[in-house]
Design an enzyme around this catalytic site. Structure first.
Site, PDB file in Angstrom:
ATOM      1  CD  GLN A   1      14.641   3.312  17.180  1.00 21.09           C
ATOM      2  OE1 GLN A   1      13.405   3.434  16.686  1.00 21.09           O
ATOM      3  NE2 GLN A   1      14.864   2.875  18.360  1.00 21.09           N
TER       4      GLN A   1
ATOM      5  CG  HIS B   1       9.464   2.285  17.716  1.00 20.81           C
ATOM      6  ND1 HIS B   1       8.609   1.853  18.549  1.00 20.81           N
ATOM      7  CD2 HIS B   1      10.707   2.363  18.111  1.00 20.81           C
ATOM      8  CE1 HIS B   1       9.228   1.539  19.811  1.00 20.81           C
ATOM      9  NE2 HIS B   1      10.535   1.780  19.421  1.00 20.81           N
TER      10      HIS B   1
END
Ligand SMILES: [Ca+2]
Length: 371
Positions: free
Chosen positions: A86, A151
């Site tokens: 991510q 995250h």
């Protein structure tokens, strides 16, 4: 019967998006136009005063898109990023006085000794719009984490107080969100030159980081100032269910993982409680999840019926959520372009048209035009 067959064929033949047919929704009728293509996982976007748009691509590029949708070569001077999972080059924001200072702010994933972390940097956009110069690091959301590349959070917003707010994810290590000596899972408040303002809630405490404005956040990728109240609104991913919209208050604990509406991916509830004393309740919750990423308040002229809405780019189930608001409350929800394509971000142009960044290796920017 024949008409119905033709209509069915027409619907089947229509590409998933960029339809010629107007879409009639609760408060507006609009058309979807493909504004720009050839962007790899576009993530953050900011309009320049000339109407062109700076767009980040997650693998680590920054491009400029002209008002007629032409995409530039990558700009020079962009920092190296940790482009894994991510992470990568994530949000971008202009300084409130960009016209004078040419200053931009970028949030990114960075590799450092000991792992990776969320980083905030600043630079100036060259007069020719093709390079960043004078790159400076403003904040590393320490400590770095060896495991995982998830995250990061990484959304930037400027408050009415002139300070910079940055959301950081808890790096998929839940306990970090509640730790006050740790910058993961937080909303951070800084002066625009990267210092901690004296009136931050934990300044002066030896057991807490003075940069923290609020804590107990899981994975916040939405951050925007409500233009009618001045409050800072945030959206964050829950686990399985339990995505939230929060109004961010000074020093507030937003609960993760002590309270949550979400579940483990294998089924059980993460917390028996959805609310607890001393913890700020979300003002809106999604069960099941929509995976909210970027958010934008709508105060434009092109769609009068969308005034006082908050748009939420949803990754999964993909689409665009429109929340009606009154003050700091959510009063309704409408889903647009539902089930079509993963949306990473939503931004509003100066003329009030709405731009959507699709999350794909061959990502695009879609534009909603009034009909
Ligand atoms: Ca919460």
């Amino acid at each position: 019967m024949i008409r119905r067959a033709i209509l069915t064929l027409a619907l089947l033949a229509t590409p998933a998006l960029a339809q010629d047919a107007p879409i009639v929704s609760e408060r507006a009728t609009f058309r979807v136009t493909t504004f720009a293509t050839g962007l790899e996982h576009p993530w953050g976007a900011a309009f320049l005063p000339d109407g062109s748009m700076l767009v980040t691509e997650r693998p680590g590029r920054l491009r400029r898109v002209t008002p007629d949708g032409r995409v530039s070569a990558p700009l020079a001077g962009v920092p190296p990023v940790e482009a894994a999972s991510q992470g990568g080059l994530l949000d971008i924001a202009l300084a409130p006085d960009f016209v004078r200072t040419r200053e931009v702010f970028l949030c990114q994933a960075a590799a450092v000794p000991g792992g990776a972390l969320t980083r905030l940097v600043t630079a100036r956009l060259s007069p020719t719009n093709d390079a960043l110069t004078g790159l400076r690091r403003l904040l590393d959301a320490t400590p770095a984490q060896e495991s995982g590349r998830q995250h990061y959070g990484c959304r930037i917003a400027f408050g009415r107080d002139g300070h910079l707010y940055l959301s950081t994810g808890e790096r998929n290590e839940r306990a970090r969100a509640q730790r006050l000596d740790d910058l993961a899972g937080k909303v951070i408040r800084l002066t625009r030159d990267g210092r901690m303002p004296d009136d931050n809630p934990f300044v002066g405490r030896t057991d807490a980081r003075g940069e923290i404005w609020s804590y107990g956040h899981r994975h916040p990728q939405g951050l925007a100032v409500n233009p009618w109240t001045g409050s800072l609104w945030e959206a964050e991913f829950g686990p399985r269910g339990g995505d939230e919209v929060n109004v961010i208050r000074r020093g507030g604990n937003y609960g993760w993982p002590v309270v949550s509406f979400g579940r483990e991916y294998w089924g059980p509830r993460i917390s028996r409680e959805t609310s607890a004393p001393g913890i700020e309740d979300p003002i809106h919750v999604w069960v099941p999840s929509v995976s909210p990423s970027g958010i934008a308040f709508y105060d434009g002229a092109a769609f009068p019926g969308w005034q006082r809405s908050l748009f939420v780019a949803a990754l999964n189930t993909p689409g665009l959520v429109r929340l009606s608001t009154e003050g700091d409350r959510v009063t309704g929800e409408e889903r647009l372009l539902w089930g079509k394509t993963r949306l990473r971000n939503v931004v509003v142009g100066a003329d009030g048209r709405v731009f959507l960044l699709t999350d794909a290796p061959d990502g695009a920017i879609l534009r909603l035009d009034p009909v």
